[in-house]
Design an enzyme around this catalytic site. Structure first.
Site, PDB file in Angstrom:
ATOM      1  N   LYS A 183       0.473  -1.382  -0.341  1.00 55.49           N
ATOM      2  CA  LYS A 183      -0.068   0.330   0.364  1.00 55.49           C
ATOM      3  C   LYS A 183       1.239   1.331  -0.013  1.00 55.49           C
ATOM      4  O   LYS A 183       2.085   1.357   0.359  1.00 55.49           O
ATOM      5  CB  LYS A 183      -1.023  -0.371   0.763  1.00 55.49           C
TER       6      LYS A 183
HETATM    7  N1  GLU Z   1      -7.300   0.239  -3.684  1.00 53.48           N
HETATM    8  C1  GLU Z   1      -8.324  -0.840  -3.479  1.00 53.48           C
HETATM    9  C2  GLU Z   1      -8.515  -2.042  -2.115  1.00 53.48           C
HETATM   10  O1  GLU Z   1      -7.595  -1.275  -1.286  1.00 53.48           O
HETATM   11  C3  GLU Z   1      -7.392  -2.096  -4.689  1.00 53.48           C
HETATM   12  C4  GLU Z   1      -6.682  -2.062  -4.612  1.00 53.48           C
HETATM   13  C5  GLU Z   1      -5.626  -3.020  -6.018  1.00 53.48           C
HETATM   14  O2  GLU Z   1      -6.359  -3.011  -6.811  1.00 53.48           O
HETATM   15  O3  GLU Z   1      -4.399  -3.522  -5.920  1.00 53.48           O
HETATM   16  O4  GLU Z   1      -8.311  -3.077  -2.493  1.00 53.48           O
END
Ligand code: GLU
Length: 440
Positions: free
Chosen positions: A130
């Site tokens: 993240k």
């Molecule tokens: N931000 C989204 C999540 O928390 C998608 C992450 C992604 O597609 O890699 O799952």
């Protein structure tokens, strides 16, 4: 120090060989502390794999970057950026990037860990990562946000890549931001690398169906849970917190399937209507006025009153730490579907469980987004693109099967769906960890 001169007795008590890094100081854990509590709850179910559990309790890699940009007035501003790779045992790190004024290292660490659990829970071949920048994007121009994104991408360019770590949209980031990230990475590496990010515009190797994918997964898993606990979809009263990419799509899909949206809360306020809110009209109103308030046919409600709304289903789809011990006992819904990441604290989980409320946890409910991100990444690698029907059908199948198997585990052990998801996911991650072994 040579191998021969290395002391064999390091003077550490048996079973306590770890030095606690400063960012894991128990006194300042924040959201990361919530994640750790969730891991502790699942450890008794891990059998021999519990030997490796410390792996889950510290991120593999943390990068903190300074992001300086020229503002439109010619001055220079510095922002704090992060990219955390929590785990890569099962594949490259994968997870979004958020722009928010409250982003902290602890938050990004927790979000990266929840990506590890989410990706393993639905069996995507990824670890967890993240990123985030501590900024309130509402106060900056498109040009400033583009420079911010490009500088941030360059700074984290050391550790991202289609086979290393693949960012995606999250709170306050979107396909345009992904396009800038893709372009910046491509310019820096001298080749067009579409697979370095997902959630891109379709014209740049993005996937059909990605925009609504998280909301669609919220619907599929939520509807499966409603069926299990006897809440009829037709006319089901739904309260949605957050009206961004996730809350908005979930509201539209539930509405189209015959449910009734009775409350919407976002940063601008809270509106209710017992007759039901048309989410399409709500979106148009929000786009036109910048606020959810004043939507015709609705009444405003004070912020805290949202938790008392009479509803069958509640969808927290905003930020973490919303359902806490301070409000969980007030929830009247029978099913909570977590569109957001980390909206419920462990104490609130216990209260909801005690009150017979079924929680479809974030790591399952909102996994539709990263599932279609996975499809996008596969399509980019093979340069062969699928139809929207194919994507939605595959997404629904994965989400339905994941729900069914986690439901079974929760029944077998008599635990919540969250603990079941952690049991399945942590087992997969630690099995990979054990098989790979320690390097060197
Ligand atoms: N931000 C989204 C999540 O928390 C998608 C992450 C992604 O597609 O890699 O799952």
């Amino acid at each position: 120090m040579t191998a021969e001169s290395r002391p064999t007795d390091l003077g550490q008590p048996a079973g306590q060989p770890h030095v606690i890094p400063s960012y894991l100081d128990p006194a300042h854990l924040g959201p990361w502390g919530i994640y750790l509590e969730q891991v502790d709850r699942v450890t008794p179910y891990l059998g021999k794999l519990a030997y490796w559990v410390e792996t889950l309790k510290r991120p593999k890699r943390i990068l903190i970057v300074d992001v300086p940009i020229h503002l439109d007035d010619g001055s220079v501003a510095h922002f704090e950026g992060y990219r955390v790779q929590h785990n890569t045992s099962r594949g490259p790190a994968k997870g979004g990037v958020r722009f928010h004024q409250d982003v902290t290292l602890s938050e990004v660490m927790a979000l990266s860990a929840w990506m590890t659990v989410k990706n393993a829970a639905v069996n995507l071949p990824y670890g967890g990562g993240k990123g985030g920048i501590r900024i309130d994007p509402r106060h900056y121009s498109q040009g400033e946000l583009e420079r911010l994104t490009r500088r941030y991408t360059t700074e984290i360019g050391l550790i991202i890549g289609p086979e290393k770590d693949i960012p995606a949209p999250d709170v306050n980031t979107n396909p345009q931001v992904m396009a800038w990230m893709m372009d910046t990475y491509s310019m820096n590496t001298g080749k067009t690398a579409t697979g370095v990010v997902t959630g891109k515009p379709v014209a740049l190797g993005g996937s059909l169906g990605r925009a609504d994918a998280t909301g669609r997964g919220v619907f599929v898993t939520g509807e499966a849970a409603m069926r299990k606990v006897g809440v009829r979809l037709e006319g089901a009263r739904i309260a949605v917190q957050g009206f961004g990419n996730v809350g908005n799509a979930a509201a539209r899909i539930f509405h189209d399937a015959g449910a009734k949206i009775v409350a919407i809360q976002d940063v601008s306020g809270t509106v209710i209507s017992t007759a039901g809110i048309d989410p399409y009209a709500a979106l148009e109103h929000l786009r036109g006025t910048g606020s959810i308030l004043g939507l015709s046919g609705t009444e405003p409600l004070e912020r805290d009153g949202f938790w008392d709304v009479d509803c069958d289903v509640m969808i927290p789809a905003a930020l973490e730490n919303q359902l806490t011990e301070a409000n969980a006992h007030r929830i009247r819904a029978k099913v909570v579907i977590e569109g957001a990441n980390g909206p419920t604290t462990p104490a609130a989980d216990d209260i909801l469980q005690g009150n017979g409320v079924t929680v479809v946890p974030d790591v399952l409910a909102n996994a539709g987004g990263v599932t279609v991100s996975y499809f996008e990444w596969v399509q980019d690698f093979s340069s062969f693109f699928w139809t929207e029907d194919e994507i939605n059908a595959r997404l629904e199948r994965i989400m339905r099967e994941a729900f069914a198997s986690l439901w079974e585990v929760s029944q077998k052990h008599g635990v919540t769906l969250r603990t079941a998801a952690f049991i399945v996911a942590c087992t997969r991650v630690l099995e990979a960890r054990a098989l790979r072994g320690l390097y060197p």
